[in-house]
Motif scaffolding. Structure first.
Motif, PDB file in Angstrom:
ATOM      1  N   GLY A   1       0.782  -1.266  -0.048  1.00 60.35           N
ATOM      2  CA  GLY A   1      -0.152   0.043  -0.149  1.00 60.35           C
ATOM      3  C   GLY A   1       0.885   1.203  -0.088  1.00 60.35           C
ATOM      4  N   SER A   2       0.148   2.432   0.152  1.00 58.31           N
ATOM      5  CA  SER A   2       1.050   3.844   0.223  1.00 58.31           C
ATOM      6  C   SER A   2       1.960   3.753   1.389  1.00 58.31           C
ATOM      7  CB  SER A   2      -0.213   4.773   0.185  1.00 58.31           C
ATOM      8  OG  SER A   2      -0.829   4.799   1.225  1.00 58.31           O
ATOM      9  N   GLY A   3       1.631   3.136   2.104  1.00 59.08           N
ATOM     10  CA  GLY A   3       2.879   3.197   3.562  1.00 59.08           C
ATOM     11  C   GLY A   3       4.128   2.432   2.898  1.00 59.08           C
ATOM     12  N   ALA A   4       4.169   1.539   2.058  1.00 55.74           N
ATOM     13  CA  ALA A   4       5.323   1.106   1.372  1.00 55.74           C
ATOM     14  C   ALA A   4       5.830   1.993   0.372  1.00 55.74           C
ATOM     15  CB  ALA A   4       5.011  -0.216   0.946  1.00 55.74           C
ATOM     16  N   SER A   5       5.166   2.497  -0.353  1.00 60.39           N
ATOM     17  CA  SER A   5       5.717   3.615  -1.050  1.00 60.39           C
ATOM     18  C   SER A   5       6.171   4.851  -0.677  1.00 60.39           C
ATOM     19  CB  SER A   5       4.496   4.011  -1.986  1.00 60.39           C
ATOM     20  OG  SER A   5       3.768   3.079  -2.723  1.00 60.39           O
ATOM     21  N   CYS A   6       5.742   5.427   0.641  1.00 65.40           N
ATOM     22  CA  CYS A   6       6.351   6.391   1.363  1.00 65.40           C
ATOM     23  C   CYS A   6       7.616   6.030   2.115  1.00 65.40           C
ATOM     24  CB  CYS A   6       5.339   6.838   2.254  1.00 65.40           C
ATOM     25  SG  CYS A   6       3.867   7.530   1.762  1.00 65.40           S
ATOM     26  N   ALA A   7       7.705   4.726   2.325  1.00 67.00           N
ATOM     27  CA  ALA A   7       8.947   4.282   3.234  1.00 67.00           C
ATOM     28  C   ALA A   7       9.960   4.102   2.074  1.00 67.00           C
ATOM     29  CB  ALA A   7       8.449   3.021   3.702  1.00 67.00           C
ATOM     30  N   LEU A   8       9.753   3.635   0.805  1.00 66.58           N
ATOM     31  CA  LEU A   8      10.547   3.679  -0.187  1.00 66.58           C
ATOM     32  C   LEU A   8      10.965   4.869  -0.809  1.00 66.58           C
ATOM     33  CD1 LEU A   8       9.371   0.167  -1.596  1.00 66.58           C
ATOM     34  CD2 LEU A   8      11.582   0.747  -0.179  1.00 66.58           C
ATOM     35  N   GLY A   9      10.360   5.979  -0.555  1.00 67.59           N
ATOM     36  CA  GLY A   9      10.804   7.191  -1.168  1.00 67.59           C
ATOM     37  C   GLY A   9       9.831   7.648  -2.273  1.00 67.59           C
ATOM     38  N   LEU A  10       8.768   6.961  -2.544  1.00 68.66           N
ATOM     39  CA  LEU A  10       7.866   7.377  -3.586  1.00 68.66           C
ATOM     40  C   LEU A  10       7.005   8.895  -3.234  1.00 68.66           C
ATOM     41  CD1 LEU A  10       8.744   4.686  -4.510  1.00 68.66           C
ATOM     42  CD2 LEU A  10       6.587   4.447  -5.780  1.00 68.66           C
ATOM     43  N   PRO A  11       6.836   9.584  -4.366  1.00 68.97           N
ATOM     44  CA  PRO A  11       6.294  10.816  -3.956  1.00 68.97           C
ATOM     45  C   PRO A  11       4.701  10.456  -3.393  1.00 68.97           C
ATOM     46  CG  PRO A  11       6.363  10.832  -6.133  1.00 68.97           C
ATOM     47  CD  PRO A  11       7.131   9.494  -5.679  1.00 68.97           C
ATOM     48  N   GLY A  12       4.371  11.424  -2.552  1.00 68.29           N
ATOM     49  CA  GLY A  12       3.065  11.583  -1.989  1.00 68.29           C
ATOM     50  C   GLY A  12       2.209  12.677  -2.787  1.00 68.29           C
ATOM     51  N   MET A  13       0.991  12.974  -2.563  1.00 73.98           N
ATOM     52  CA  MET A  13       0.304  13.900  -3.182  1.00 73.98           C
ATOM     53  C   MET A  13       0.980  15.323  -2.956  1.00 73.98           C
ATOM     54  SD  MET A  13      -1.883  12.862  -5.001  1.00 73.98           S
ATOM     55  CE  MET A  13      -3.185  11.629  -5.408  1.00 73.98           C
ATOM     56  N   GLN A  14       1.519  15.591  -2.002  1.00 78.86           N
ATOM     57  CA  GLN A  14       2.071  17.081  -1.701  1.00 78.86           C
ATOM     58  C   GLN A  14       3.232  17.075  -2.551  1.00 78.86           C
ATOM     59  OE1 GLN A  14       0.898  19.747  -0.131  1.00 78.86           O
ATOM     60  NE2 GLN A  14       2.559  20.979  -1.017  1.00 78.86           N
ATOM     61  N   ALA A  15       4.327  16.233  -2.541  1.00 77.93           N
ATOM     62  CA  ALA A  15       5.411  16.133  -3.200  1.00 77.93           C
ATOM     63  C   ALA A  15       4.933  16.327  -4.785  1.00 77.93           C
ATOM     64  CB  ALA A  15       6.425  15.123  -2.971  1.00 77.93           C
ATOM     65  N   LEU A  16       4.006  15.636  -5.244  1.00 75.69           N
ATOM     66  CA  LEU A  16       3.624  15.487  -6.662  1.00 75.69           C
ATOM     67  C   LEU A  16       3.249  16.993  -6.854  1.00 75.69           C
ATOM     68  CD1 LEU A  16       1.944  12.166  -7.251  1.00 75.69           C
ATOM     69  CD2 LEU A  16       3.993  13.044  -8.431  1.00 75.69           C
ATOM     70  N   ALA A  17       2.313  17.536  -6.176  1.00 72.91           N
ATOM     71  CA  ALA A  17       1.826  19.097  -6.464  1.00 72.91           C
ATOM     72  C   ALA A  17       3.108  19.898  -6.418  1.00 72.91           C
ATOM     73  CB  ALA A  17       0.890  19.208  -5.166  1.00 72.91           C
ATOM     74  N   GLU A  18       3.844  19.929  -5.703  1.00 73.03           N
ATOM     75  CA  GLU A  18       5.017  20.686  -5.825  1.00 73.03           C
ATOM     76  C   GLU A  18       5.882  20.433  -7.132  1.00 73.03           C
ATOM     77  OE1 GLU A  18       7.181  19.745  -2.268  1.00 73.03           O
ATOM     78  OE2 GLU A  18       5.782  20.759  -0.754  1.00 73.03           O
TER      79      GLU A  18
ATOM     80  N   ALA B   1      -2.743  25.744 -10.716  1.00 72.65           N
ATOM     81  CA  ALA B   1      -1.392  26.197  -9.757  1.00 72.65           C
ATOM     82  C   ALA B   1      -1.779  27.139  -8.751  1.00 72.65           C
ATOM     83  CB  ALA B   1      -0.540  26.843 -10.835  1.00 72.65           C
ATOM     84  N   GLU B   2      -2.745  27.918  -9.028  1.00 76.62           N
ATOM     85  CA  GLU B   2      -3.215  28.976  -7.807  1.00 76.62           C
ATOM     86  C   GLU B   2      -4.040  28.109  -6.808  1.00 76.62           C
ATOM     87  OE1 GLU B   2      -5.504  32.105 -10.137  1.00 76.62           O
ATOM     88  OE2 GLU B   2      -3.787  32.672 -11.037  1.00 76.62           O
ATOM     89  N   ALA B   3      -4.716  27.217  -7.134  1.00 80.53           N
ATOM     90  CA  ALA B   3      -5.460  26.371  -5.971  1.00 80.53           C
ATOM     91  C   ALA B   3      -4.357  25.610  -5.236  1.00 80.53           C
ATOM     92  CB  ALA B   3      -6.373  25.343  -6.715  1.00 80.53           C
ATOM     93  N   LEU B   4      -3.177  24.979  -5.873  1.00 77.01           N
ATOM     94  CA  LEU B   4      -2.103  24.184  -5.139  1.00 77.01           C
ATOM     95  C   LEU B   4      -1.483  25.087  -4.321  1.00 77.01           C
ATOM     96  CD1 LEU B   4      -0.989  22.016  -8.087  1.00 77.01           C
ATOM     97  CD2 LEU B   4      -2.634  21.470  -6.257  1.00 77.01           C
ATOM     98  N   ASP B   5      -1.106  26.617  -5.063  1.00 77.87           N
ATOM     99  CA  ASP B   5      -0.434  27.385  -4.089  1.00 77.87           C
ATOM    100  C   ASP B   5      -1.000  27.969  -2.997  1.00 77.87           C
ATOM    101  OD1 ASP B   5       1.909  27.306  -5.705  1.00 77.87           O
ATOM    102  OD2 ASP B   5       1.259  29.135  -6.804  1.00 77.87           O
ATOM    103  N   ALA B   6      -2.764  27.971  -3.087  1.00 82.11           N
ATOM    104  CA  ALA B   6      -3.224  28.220  -1.837  1.00 82.11           C
ATOM    105  C   ALA B   6      -3.595  27.228  -0.816  1.00 82.11           C
ATOM    106  CB  ALA B   6      -4.903  28.767  -2.200  1.00 82.11           C
ATOM    107  N   GLY B   7      -2.975  25.997  -1.072  1.00 80.78           N
ATOM    108  CA  GLY B   7      -2.924  24.995  -0.116  1.00 80.78           C
ATOM    109  C   GLY B   7      -4.000  23.869  -0.111  1.00 80.78           C
ATOM    110  N   LYS B   8      -4.769  24.089  -1.550  1.00 77.27           N
ATOM    111  CA  LYS B   8      -5.962  22.823  -1.852  1.00 77.27           C
ATOM    112  C   LYS B   8      -5.029  21.540  -2.286  1.00 77.27           C
ATOM    113  CE  LYS B   8     -10.223  23.177  -4.366  1.00 77.27           C
ATOM    114  NZ  LYS B   8     -10.918  23.812  -5.301  1.00 77.27           N
TER     115      LYS B   8
END
Length: 143
Positions: free
Chosen positions: A26-43, A68-75
């Motif tokens: 699951g996503s826990g393994a992805s995070c542990a292996l360094g795959l980007p989460g949604m915030q990292a993908l947004a950036e 981009a404006e929505a992401l910059d606003a924290g959405k």
């Protein structure tokens, strides 16, 4: 989902499990292996998409500015992409950028697994697969 499409999906999933040992992470393994989460993908997308969109029409660029404006606003990325209508040409650029970002992270994770830098235990799980049988790894996003 239509019944034929559902049946095709079920058949595909069954074929994966019939090949031999299957490890589903699951996503826990992805995070542990360094795959980007949604915030990292947004950036990544906020930085990368403008570089890739020089050939897109002004309407597509205007759509990207809204994203981009929505992401910059924290959405959140998922919420933004579900609520902002983007044209097909922009959706393709976003999809390719996400694929490139995730692929690079997957390559780093696999290199770590293969060079003993991985502390996640993947090699130990693969070692459980009897010789001559196949091994298939899937993330929750691949099923």
């Amino acid at each position: 989902m239509s019944d034929p499409a559902r049946e095709d999906m079920y058949s595909y999933v069954q074929s994966i499990f019939q090949r031999g040992l299957v490890v589903v992470v699951g996503s826990g393994a992805s995070c542990a292996l360094g795959l980007p989460g949604m915030q990292a993908l947004a950036e990544y997308l906020v930085a990368e998409v403008p570089v890739r969109t020089s050939d897109l029409p002004p309407e597509s660029m205007a759509s990207w500015r809204v994203v981009a404006e929505a992401l910059d606003a924290g959405k959140g990325l998922e919420e933004t992409l579900l609520t902002v209508s983007v044209p097909d040409d922009l959706a393709l650029v976003v999809t390719e950028a996400v694929a490139d970002c995730v692929l690079a992270a997957e390559q780093r994770a696999i290199a770590g697994i293969l060079t003993d830098a991985d502390d996640f235990g993947v090699r130990e799980v693969v070692a459980l697969c009897p010789p001559g049988n196949s091994f298939s790894g899937r993330s929750n996003n691949q099923l």
